[in-house]
Design an enzyme around this catalytic site. Sequence first.
Site, PDB file in Angstrom:
ATOM      1  N   THR A  19       0.874  -1.196  -0.002  1.00 28.32           N
ATOM      2  CA  THR A  19       0.006  -0.092  -0.152  1.00 28.32           C
ATOM      3  C   THR A  19       1.075   1.287  -0.042  1.00 28.32           C
ATOM      4  O   THR A  19       0.453   1.968  -0.767  1.00 28.32           O
ATOM      5  CB  THR A  19      -0.888   0.001   1.112  1.00 28.32           C
ATOM      6  OG1 THR A  19      -1.606  -1.065   1.195  1.00 28.32           O
ATOM      7  CG2 THR A  19      -1.948   1.228   1.140  1.00 28.32           C
ATOM      8  N   THR A 106       1.534  -3.938   4.534  1.00 30.40           N
ATOM      9  CA  THR A 106       1.107  -4.336   5.791  1.00 30.40           C
ATOM     10  C   THR A 106       0.452  -5.782   5.967  1.00 30.40           C
ATOM     11  O   THR A 106       0.431  -6.204   7.130  1.00 30.40           O
ATOM     12  CB  THR A 106       0.152  -3.449   6.615  1.00 30.40           C
ATOM     13  OG1 THR A 106      -0.754  -3.171   5.634  1.00 30.40           O
ATOM     14  CG2 THR A 106       0.887  -1.980   6.615  1.00 30.40           C
ATOM     15  N   ASP A 107      -0.218  -6.353   4.823  1.00 32.24           N
ATOM     16  CA  ASP A 107      -0.871  -7.475   5.005  1.00 32.24           C
ATOM     17  C   ASP A 107       0.010  -8.811   5.435  1.00 32.24           C
ATOM     18  O   ASP A 107      -0.368  -9.553   6.238  1.00 32.24           O
ATOM     19  CB  ASP A 107      -1.364  -7.945   3.700  1.00 32.24           C
ATOM     20  CG  ASP A 107      -2.711  -7.235   3.190  1.00 32.24           C
ATOM     21  OD1 ASP A 107      -3.262  -6.287   4.203  1.00 32.24           O
ATOM     22  OD2 ASP A 107      -3.157  -7.214   2.052  1.00 32.24           O
TER      23      ASP A 107
END
Length: 178
Positions: A19, A106-107
Amino acid sequence: MSEPTQRKPTIVVIATGGTIAMRIDPISGGPVPTLSGANLVAGIPALGDLGEIIVEEFANIPSEQMQPHTWLQLAQRIRALTSVDAAGARLSTRQRPRGIIILHGTDTMEETAFFLDVTAPTDVPVVLTGAMRGVGPRPGWAAQYRGCGHCGRSRQVAARRPGRDERQHSFGAQGDQN
């Protein structure tokens, strides 16, 4: 006689996507990784104050596409940056980077940090940093890219000079996000 110039420390920034590197695609309306590591680093003017910045474009993928084979390649790269030279000799402190910042989604940031901590132990700080919001016309997202301002903690940790008692210990991979 002139004063010898002191060599600036090196910080390596490895871009992997996520992201933090995304913009909204005007056709699909969904976020896609489009910003390069160089784009992201250009938005952090204070980073250059810490030393020589080397940006490596490792990948530009959504974090959920990080897989064990990608982690393995990343661990190999970190070991190459922090361990031995092409001839197999241990790199001196002067040859190794002061720190490594990995721009990451971030996942799977936790999984990547854990994998790197286990497979690429080093006394060089390795900091993964990401963002929950990218750039584009979405609620909470920036209208335009303003740089990786929240990378401040990452650059501080990556540039940290260990104290005498810490030099023999691994910092381990660490995470930072906004």
